[in-house]
Design a protein around this motif. Structure first.
Motif, PDB file in Angstrom:
ATOM      1  N   LEU A   1       0.862  -1.177   0.000  1.00 13.84           N
ATOM      2  CA  LEU A   1       0.000   0.000   0.000  1.00 13.84           C
ATOM      3  C   LEU A   1       0.900   1.229   0.000  1.00 13.84           C
ATOM      4  O   LEU A   1       1.618   1.484   0.968  1.00 13.84           O
ATOM      5  CB  LEU A   1      -0.917   0.023   1.224  1.00 13.84           C
ATOM      6  N   GLN A   2       0.869   1.964  -1.090  1.00  9.41           N
ATOM      7  CA  GLN A   2       1.604   3.221  -1.188  1.00  9.41           C
ATOM      8  C   GLN A   2       0.657   4.344  -0.819  1.00  9.41           C
ATOM      9  O   GLN A   2      -0.415   4.490  -1.420  1.00  9.41           O
ATOM     10  CB  GLN A   2       2.157   3.434  -2.593  1.00  9.41           C
ATOM     11  N   MET A   3       1.057   5.122   0.178  1.00 10.72           N
ATOM     12  CA  MET A   3       0.207   6.188   0.692  1.00 10.72           C
ATOM     13  C   MET A   3       0.898   7.526   0.473  1.00 10.72           C
ATOM     14  O   MET A   3       2.002   7.750   1.002  1.00 10.72           O
ATOM     15  CB  MET A   3      -0.067   5.972   2.180  1.00 10.72           C
ATOM     16  N   ASN A   4       0.267   8.386  -0.308  1.00 15.01           N
ATOM     17  CA  ASN A   4       0.805   9.708  -0.600  1.00 15.01           C
ATOM     18  C   ASN A   4      -0.135  10.779  -0.066  1.00 15.01           C
ATOM     19  O   ASN A   4      -1.297  10.513   0.228  1.00 15.01           O
ATOM     20  CB  ASN A   4       0.993   9.871  -2.101  1.00 15.01           C
ATOM     21  N   SER A   5       0.382  11.986   0.025  1.00 15.92           N
ATOM     22  CA  SER A   5      -0.410  13.132   0.485  1.00 15.92           C
ATOM     23  C   SER A   5      -1.158  12.796   1.769  1.00 15.92           C
ATOM     24  O   SER A   5      -2.369  13.030   1.887  1.00 15.92           O
ATOM     25  CB  SER A   5      -1.396  13.563  -0.606  1.00 15.92           C
ATOM     26  N   LEU A   6      -0.445  12.259   2.709  1.00 21.86           N
ATOM     27  CA  LEU A   6      -1.079  11.789   3.941  1.00 21.86           C
ATOM     28  C   LEU A   6      -1.653  12.933   4.751  1.00 21.86           C
ATOM     29  O   LEU A   6      -1.106  14.045   4.781  1.00 21.86           O
ATOM     30  CB  LEU A   6      -0.078  10.995   4.764  1.00 21.86           C
ATOM     31  N   LYS A   7      -2.767  12.638   5.411  1.00 26.75           N
ATOM     32  CA  LYS A   7      -3.481  13.610   6.229  1.00 26.75           C
ATOM     33  C   LYS A   7      -3.541  13.085   7.667  1.00 26.75           C
ATOM     34  O   LYS A   7      -3.481  11.872   7.890  1.00 26.75           O
ATOM     35  CB  LYS A   7      -4.904  13.790   5.699  1.00 26.75           C
ATOM     36  N   PRO A   8      -3.710  13.995   8.624  1.00 27.91           N
ATOM     37  CA  PRO A   8      -3.836  13.530  10.013  1.00 27.91           C
ATOM     38  C   PRO A   8      -4.948  12.497  10.198  1.00 27.91           C
ATOM     39  O   PRO A   8      -4.812  11.590  11.029  1.00 27.91           O
ATOM     40  CB  PRO A   8      -4.128  14.819  10.781  1.00 27.91           C
ATOM     41  N   GLU A   9      -6.022  12.618   9.430  1.00 28.05           N
ATOM     42  CA  GLU A   9      -7.127  11.661   9.562  1.00 28.05           C
ATOM     43  C   GLU A   9      -6.792  10.279   9.016  1.00 28.05           C
ATOM     44  O   GLU A   9      -7.588   9.342   9.157  1.00 28.05           O
ATOM     45  CB  GLU A   9      -8.405  12.205   8.896  1.00 28.05           C
ATOM     46  N   ASP A  10      -5.641  10.120   8.377  1.00 22.25           N
ATOM     47  CA  ASP A  10      -5.186   8.796   7.964  1.00 22.25           C
ATOM     48  C   ASP A  10      -4.517   8.041   9.115  1.00 22.25           C
ATOM     49  O   ASP A  10      -4.178   6.857   8.968  1.00 22.25           O
ATOM     50  CB  ASP A  10      -4.189   8.910   6.801  1.00 22.25           C
ATOM     51  N   THR A  11      -4.323   8.716  10.227  1.00 30.44           N
ATOM     52  CA  THR A  11      -3.716   8.071  11.387  1.00 30.44           C
ATOM     53  C   THR A  11      -4.572   6.911  11.860  1.00 30.44           C
ATOM     54  O   THR A  11      -5.770   7.071  12.114  1.00 30.44           O
ATOM     55  CB  THR A  11      -3.540   9.087  12.526  1.00 30.44           C
ATOM     56  N   ALA A  12      -3.982   5.736  11.936  1.00 31.00           N
ATOM     57  CA  ALA A  12      -4.710   4.528  12.309  1.00 31.00           C
ATOM     58  C   ALA A  12      -3.749   3.348  12.384  1.00 31.00           C
ATOM     59  O   ALA A  12      -2.595   3.452  11.963  1.00 31.00           O
ATOM     60  CB  ALA A  12      -5.809   4.207  11.286  1.00 31.00           C
TER      61      ALA A  12
END
Length: 120
Positions: free
Chosen positions: A80-91
């Protein structure tokens, strides 16, 4: 016995990127669906991205255009490549897979999870 082991989580600043990996091991004869889920305390686990065998990936609306799932059946891996991460992606992020374990039996397995924290 089949094990899924995630790696690649950590702390990243908003706007940053992280790549998660999930390695499957054990008595494996093949895979059907593979995917990534995430969960925050007090909330239900939610599907982030899924990729069926030979099919097209699907994504939660909240990550479309930012996350990308891929798999390598020859290596028993899903990514899983995750770009442009946001605080709401915290998990806590979990790998999930439908695994053929022989005798044409298909069982579902979960990894132990890897924490992703997006914060400045």
């Amino acid at each position: 016995q089949v094990q899924l082991v995630e790696s690649g989580g950590g702390l990243v600043q908003p706007g940053g990127s992280l790549g998660l990996s999930c390695a499957a091991s054990g008595s494996i004869f093949g895979f059907n669906n593979m995917g990534w889920y995430r969960q925050v305390p007090g909330k239900q686990r939610e599907l982030v991205a899924a990729m069926p065998s030979g099919g097209r990936p699907s994504y939660a609306d909240s990550v479309k255009g930012r996350f990308s799932i891929s798999r390598d059946n020859t290596k028993n891996m899903v990514y899983l490549q995750m770009n442009s991460l946001k605080p709401e992606d915290t998990a806590m992020y979990y790998c999930n897979a439908d695994v053929y374990i022989g005798g044409n039996r298909l069982l579902n397995y979960w990894g132990q999870g890897t924490q992703v924290t997006v914060s400045s």
